[in-house]
Write an enzyme that holds these catalytic residues in place. Structure first.
Site, PDB file in Angstrom:
ATOM      1  N   ARG A 124      -9.407   6.921   4.581  1.00  0.00           N
ATOM      2  CA  ARG A 124      -8.883   5.625   3.891  1.00  0.00           C
ATOM      3  C   ARG A 124      -8.801   6.209   2.425  1.00  0.00           C
ATOM      4  O   ARG A 124      -7.497   6.193   1.823  1.00  0.00           O
ATOM      5  CB  ARG A 124      -9.874   4.754   3.699  1.00  0.00           C
ATOM      6  CG  ARG A 124      -9.797   4.072   5.178  1.00  0.00           C
ATOM      7  CD  ARG A 124     -11.090   3.191   5.275  1.00  0.00           C
ATOM      8  NE  ARG A 124     -11.071   1.886   4.348  1.00  0.00           N
ATOM      9  CZ  ARG A 124     -12.284   1.402   3.892  1.00  0.00           C
ATOM     10  NH1 ARG A 124     -13.451   2.076   4.325  1.00  0.00           N
ATOM     11  NH2 ARG A 124     -12.284   0.419   3.136  1.00  0.00           N
ATOM     12  N   ARG A 166     -18.911  -2.942   7.960  1.00  0.00           N
ATOM     13  CA  ARG A 166     -17.516  -2.786   8.469  1.00  0.00           C
ATOM     14  C   ARG A 166     -17.401  -1.570   9.263  1.00  0.00           C
ATOM     15  O   ARG A 166     -18.000  -0.335   8.847  1.00  0.00           O
ATOM     16  CB  ARG A 166     -16.262  -2.725   7.193  1.00  0.00           C
ATOM     17  CG  ARG A 166     -16.036  -4.342   7.211  1.00  0.00           C
ATOM     18  CD  ARG A 166     -15.174  -4.294   5.844  1.00  0.00           C
ATOM     19  NE  ARG A 166     -14.076  -3.342   5.555  1.00  0.00           N
ATOM     20  CZ  ARG A 166     -13.286  -3.433   4.779  1.00  0.00           C
ATOM     21  NH1 ARG A 166     -13.406  -4.195   3.688  1.00  0.00           N
ATOM     22  NH2 ARG A 166     -12.274  -2.375   4.568  1.00  0.00           N
ATOM     23  N   ARG A 226       0.834  -1.324  -0.044  1.00  0.00           N
ATOM     24  CA  ARG A 226      -0.027   0.121  -0.195  1.00  0.00           C
ATOM     25  C   ARG A 226       0.845   1.339  -0.018  1.00  0.00           C
ATOM     26  O   ARG A 226       0.097   2.254   0.251  1.00  0.00           O
ATOM     27  CB  ARG A 226      -0.831   0.109   1.416  1.00  0.00           C
ATOM     28  CG  ARG A 226      -2.273  -0.690   1.146  1.00  0.00           C
ATOM     29  CD  ARG A 226      -2.939  -0.432   2.082  1.00  0.00           C
ATOM     30  NE  ARG A 226      -3.862  -1.645   2.251  1.00  0.00           N
ATOM     31  CZ  ARG A 226      -5.508  -1.695   2.137  1.00  0.00           C
ATOM     32  NH1 ARG A 226      -5.523  -0.358   2.182  1.00  0.00           N
ATOM     33  NH2 ARG A 226      -5.941  -2.330   2.058  1.00  0.00           N
TER      34      ARG A 226
END
Ligand code: AP5
Length: 215
Positions: free
Chosen positions: A165, A154, A88
């Site tokens: 995010r 979630r 990432r």
């Protein structure tokens, strides 16, 4: 084939990774799923990861990297794997280069608006981890079609965590596209298409690559 899927949250990496893994009979390594499983089991790793994930932050590199290192060295990864969620950032990509080489990187491209819409509708099965939402609806509301497990939202699919995010994606993960372009292994895909169309495009590309290797 050692495959990596990159894309913003909600672009369908998890959805496609499962399909590719099934079709090509290789393991699907999702670091997010590994952390969520560990968190559900209340292991040390799970508790550590949970604190970061809830807020939409990345789990520290050293934790993720050693986990993936161990996983890709297992026997079932000998013929390849699909990586979903790792690397990432550039530092994780460099660490991965020391462990193994990738053959193909698929980049799923999707606007932030569509990503946010999909994530806020996403529901996941507690038992078998199947993902629903968007155009993928269940027959019975709140119940998994495959195993009849309960669906849940979630924690990191709440608006504040989604925004965090996505901003981390643009800052830290997107530079990976150029990193892998330089290696000549990137294939860009428009993720605003039906799931089957995207899966077919990935498969076509992988079969073509396999044919080329045999020639
Ligand atoms: P992770 O679980 O990897 O989540 P993510 O990267 O945030 O990606 P998402 O799961 O949100 O999206 P996706 O692209 O997989 O979309 P999906 O297929 O579900 O990571 C979670 C957390 O773990 C991170 O935030 C971090 O804290 C930690 N972590 C993990 N790896 C790490 C690492 N390497 N380093 C540090 N920390 C790490 O689809 C989304 C929705 O859209 C679903 O509802 C689906 O049904 C729907 N959908 C899918 N495709 C389509 C389509 N074509 N059309 C319409 N709807 C669609």
């Amino acid at each position: 084939m050692r495959i990596l899927l990159i894309g913003p949250q909600g672009s369908g990496k998890g959805t496609q990774a499962k399909l590719v893994a099934e079709r090509h009979k290789i393991p699907n390594i999702s670091t997010g799923d590994i952390f969520r499983d560990a968190s559900a089991l209340r292991t040390d790793l799970g508790m550590k990861a949970e604190a970061y994930m809830k807020k939409g932050h990345l789990v520290p590199d050293e934790i993720v990297t050693s986990l993936v290192k161990e996983r890709v060295r297992q026997k079932d990864c000998r013929d390849g794997f699909v990586l979903d969620g790792f690397p990432r950032n550039i530092s994780q990509a460099k660490a991965l280069d020391k462990i193994t080489n990738l053959d193909k990187v698929f980049v799923l491209k999707l606007s932030d608006d569509l990503a946010i819409k999909r994530l806020s509708q996403r529901r996941q099965c507690k038992k078998c981890k199947s993902v629903y939402g968007g155009i993928i609806a269940t027959r019975k509301k709140g119940i998994c079609d495959k195993c009849h497990g309960k669906l849940y939202q979630r924690e990191d699919d709440k608006p504040a965590a989604i925004r965090k995010r996505l901003s981390i994606y643009h800052k830290e993960t997107e530079p990976l596209v150029d990193y892998y372009k330089k290696k000549g292994i990137v294939h860009l895909i428009n993720a605003n298409q039906p799931v089957e169309k995207i899966a077919a495009e990935i498969s076509r590309h992988l079969y073509h690559e396999a044919d080329m290797l045999e020639l």
